[in-house]
Design a protein around this motif. Structure first.
Motif, PDB file in Angstrom:
ATOM      1  N   PHE A 170       0.800  -1.223   0.000  1.00  0.00           N
ATOM      2  CA  PHE A 170       0.000   0.000   0.000  1.00  0.00           C
ATOM      3  C   PHE A 170       0.834   1.275   0.000  1.00  0.00           C
ATOM      4  CE2 PHE A 170      -1.825   3.406   2.599  1.00  0.00           C
ATOM      5  CZ  PHE A 170      -3.030   3.638   1.961  1.00  0.00           C
ATOM      6  N   TYR A 174       0.748   5.273  -1.989  1.00  0.00           N
ATOM      7  CA  TYR A 174       0.170   6.283  -1.104  1.00  0.00           C
ATOM      8  C   TYR A 174       1.139   7.442  -0.887  1.00  0.00           C
ATOM      9  CZ  TYR A 174      -1.580   8.473   3.177  1.00  0.00           C
ATOM     10  OH  TYR A 174      -2.024   9.386   4.102  1.00  0.00           O
ATOM     11  N   LYS A 190      -5.158   7.147  -2.001  1.00  0.00           N
ATOM     12  CA  LYS A 190      -6.148   6.227  -1.464  1.00  0.00           C
ATOM     13  C   LYS A 190      -6.319   6.460   0.029  1.00  0.00           C
ATOM     14  CE  LYS A 190      -5.558   2.413  -4.742  1.00  0.00           C
ATOM     15  NZ  LYS A 190      -5.224   0.968  -4.885  1.00  0.00           N
ATOM     16  N   SER A 191      -7.499   6.152   0.512  1.00  0.00           N
ATOM     17  CA  SER A 191      -7.763   6.281   1.936  1.00  0.00           C
ATOM     18  C   SER A 191      -6.857   5.338   2.730  1.00  0.00           C
ATOM     19  CB  SER A 191      -9.229   5.942   2.228  1.00  0.00           C
ATOM     20  OG  SER A 191      -9.445   5.805   3.615  1.00  0.00           O
ATOM     21  N   ARG A 194      -7.712   1.733   3.400  1.00  0.00           N
ATOM     22  CA  ARG A 194      -7.402   0.645   2.474  1.00  0.00           C
ATOM     23  C   ARG A 194      -6.262  -0.227   2.973  1.00  0.00           C
ATOM     24  NH1 ARG A 194     -11.440  -0.899  -0.591  1.00  0.00           N
ATOM     25  NH2 ARG A 194     -12.433   0.840  -1.689  1.00  0.00           N
ATOM     26  N   ASP A 197      -7.742  -3.413   4.426  1.00  0.00           N
ATOM     27  CA  ASP A 197      -8.670  -4.196   3.606  1.00  0.00           C
ATOM     28  C   ASP A 197      -8.672  -5.681   3.971  1.00  0.00           C
ATOM     29  OD1 ASP A 197      -9.861  -2.267   2.140  1.00  0.00           O
ATOM     30  OD2 ASP A 197      -8.679  -2.549   0.319  1.00  0.00           O
ATOM     31  N   LEU A 239     -16.151   2.649   2.038  1.00  0.00           N
ATOM     32  CA  LEU A 239     -14.983   3.023   1.259  1.00  0.00           C
ATOM     33  C   LEU A 239     -15.303   3.102  -0.217  1.00  0.00           C
ATOM     34  CD1 LEU A 239     -12.224   0.890   3.006  1.00  0.00           C
ATOM     35  CD2 LEU A 239     -12.717   3.303   3.318  1.00  0.00           C
TER      36      LEU A 239
END
Length: 242
Positions: A170, A174, A190-191, A194, A197, A239
């Motif tokens: 991730f 990011y 992205k949040s 995530r 997830d 999301l």
């Protein structure tokens, strides 16, 4: 990480020698395979071979008392060794992920502050993952006197590893998007949610595994599965798709 995972899967009462030999063989095979493909030998690969070679020697020449001690505390030794390796690579300003990242990154970016920052952060995530596994394993052995405890021997340790894997996947995109956003580019990172997830599926699998192995009562196992499903539905609704 496959030699370490193999060691964890095989090791157990009366199986330390087999586990050490299998992990050493796999680590050596990975080094030789990488060399034949033309990739350089990584610090982690060299550490793997050295560590498991030492365990093989201990298994062959150690006394029965030493072997028994290793069977009981080998998991903690392994986790502490990994924490020490990852943290040591940070302290010497050579986070171990750099060697892997450089293979897919143009050389002109190797000294880029963002590239270095990303690798430091990813390596810290592995320090956390290995550290969580070490603490959980130690608690299971020292306090519960149960190295095979469902929670401390497996679930919590796996959670630490999966978190580090998730962060590794991730964080590069990011951090890159955040940096572009600071420069005024029209980019939306992205949040951070995530990053988690994997948690709902992990919770569901934990419940199923607990039921299959009889490590959890039927009621507790079902409750955990229901909680995981609810988390999955909630995250899907809250999301964005991307």
């Amino acid at each position: 990480m496959s030699p370490w995972i193999l060691m964890a899967l095989i090791t157990g009462p009366g199986r330390f020698e087999e586990a050490a030999a299998a992990a050493f063989g796999l680590s050596l095979l990975l080094v030789l395979g990488g060399h034949r493909r033309g990739t350089s030998i990584k610090f982690l690969e060299a550490f793997d071979v050295t560590y498991f070679a030492a365990l093989v020697l201990l298994a062959q020449f150690g006394s029965d008392g030493v072997i028994k001690w290793l069977e009981h505390w080998g998991g903690e030794m392994t986790n502490i060794a990994l924490v020490s390796f990852a943290l040591g690579s940070i302290l010497i300003r050579q986070p171990f992920t750099l060697q892997y990242a450089k293979e897919s990154t143009p050389e002109e970016l190797w000294k880029n502050p963002l590239f270095l920052h990303i690798n430091y952060m990813i390596t810290w995530s592995w320090v956390f993952g290995f550290g969580l596994a070490a603490v959980a394993g130690f608690y299971g052995d020292a306090v519960l006197d149960d190295s095979g405890n469902f929670w401390t021997g497996w679930i919590i340790q796996l959670a630490g590893t999966i978190f580090a894997l998730s962060f590794t996947e991730f964080y590069p995109d990011y951090a890159t998007d955040r940096e572009a956003q600071k420069r005024g580019e029209d980019v939306s990172p992205k949040s951070l949610a995530r990053l988690w997830d994997w948690v709902p599926i992990f919770v569901i699998v934990t419940g199923v595994a607990g039921l299959v192995t009889d490590s959890l009562s039927t009621t507790v196992g079902i409750v955990i599965i229901v909680v995981g499903v609810a988390m999955k539905i909630a995250m899907g609704r809250l999301l964005p798709a991307n």
